[in-house]
Design an enzyme around this catalytic site. Sequence first.
Site, PDB file in Angstrom:
ATOM      1  N   CYS A 116       0.948  -1.143  -0.111  1.00 29.79           N
ATOM      2  CA  CYS A 116      -0.102   0.024  -0.103  1.00 29.79           C
ATOM      3  C   CYS A 116       0.869   1.324   0.014  1.00 29.79           C
ATOM      4  O   CYS A 116       1.940   1.344   0.731  1.00 29.79           O
ATOM      5  CB  CYS A 116      -0.856   0.072   1.229  1.00 29.79           C
ATOM      6  SG  CYS A 116      -1.894   1.535   1.150  1.00 29.79           S
ATOM      7  N   LEU A 117       0.680   2.162  -0.845  1.00 29.73           N
ATOM      8  CA  LEU A 117       1.484   3.492  -0.984  1.00 29.73           C
ATOM      9  C   LEU A 117       1.398   4.095   0.149  1.00 29.73           C
ATOM     10  O   LEU A 117       2.301   4.752   0.469  1.00 29.73           O
ATOM     11  CB  LEU A 117       1.103   4.215  -2.126  1.00 29.73           C
ATOM     12  CG  LEU A 117       1.249   3.532  -3.402  1.00 29.73           C
ATOM     13  CD1 LEU A 117       0.895   4.359  -4.630  1.00 29.73           C
ATOM     14  CD2 LEU A 117       2.850   3.258  -3.785  1.00 29.73           C
ATOM     15  N   HIS A 171     -10.224   1.414   1.108  1.00 26.56           N
ATOM     16  CA  HIS A 171      -9.802   3.026   1.531  1.00 26.56           C
ATOM     17  C   HIS A 171     -10.829   3.971   1.785  1.00 26.56           C
ATOM     18  O   HIS A 171     -10.833   4.879   2.603  1.00 26.56           O
ATOM     19  CB  HIS A 171      -8.730   3.375   0.549  1.00 26.56           C
ATOM     20  CG  HIS A 171      -7.329   2.925   0.717  1.00 26.56           C
ATOM     21  ND1 HIS A 171      -6.756   3.063   1.989  1.00 26.56           N
ATOM     22  CD2 HIS A 171      -6.606   2.352   0.016  1.00 26.56           C
ATOM     23  CE1 HIS A 171      -5.481   2.685   1.705  1.00 26.56           C
ATOM     24  NE2 HIS A 171      -5.238   2.377   0.535  1.00 26.56           N
TER      25      HIS A 171
HETATM   26 ZN    ZN Z   1      -3.766   1.066   0.047  1.00 25.91          ZN
END
Ligand code: ZN
Length: 161
Positions: free
Chosen positions: A90-91, A136
């Site tokens: 995940c960034l 998210h």
């Molecule tokens: Zn993510």
Amino acid sequence: MRRTIVEYPHPVLKQRAVELNDFGPSLHALLDDLFETMKAADGIGLAAPQVGESVRAFIVDVENTPGSVREFINPECIEMKGKIAFEEGCLSFPGLTETIPRAKNVTILYQDRHGKKQRFEAEGLLAVAIQHEYDHLDGVLFIERLPFWKRLWRKVSMNNR
Ligand SMILES: [Zn+2]
């Protein structure tokens, strides 16, 4: 324009993002920014809350060819089938990867950047990316999808450091 990616534990990542009803230039700019930011970070998906905008929009691009990016606004997963597990990153969690159980097939209703209602069926990695980004929008992070025993083990090993 490239945006700064918000990292855990920033509170915006835990919020439920709000529906969008303006499909004008500001949304288009946001979607273009998400694309530029995701590409610069070498990601395959990015959700608006990850650039600090708590609205229900995300993009995914697993094929990585010109025009292969997919944009989802106000999405709703209506069907999830089968099981699959991928090593996800995940960034918003630089350097962390975990194998997360997900549905193998997903059917999603959403709006495109012009507000038009669409339906899409995805399988495999594309389905995984969609589920990850969709989460998210509800403030759910991939580490929260870890099986209970694995989360427990992570907690124990972190406490013993
Ligand atoms: Zn993510």
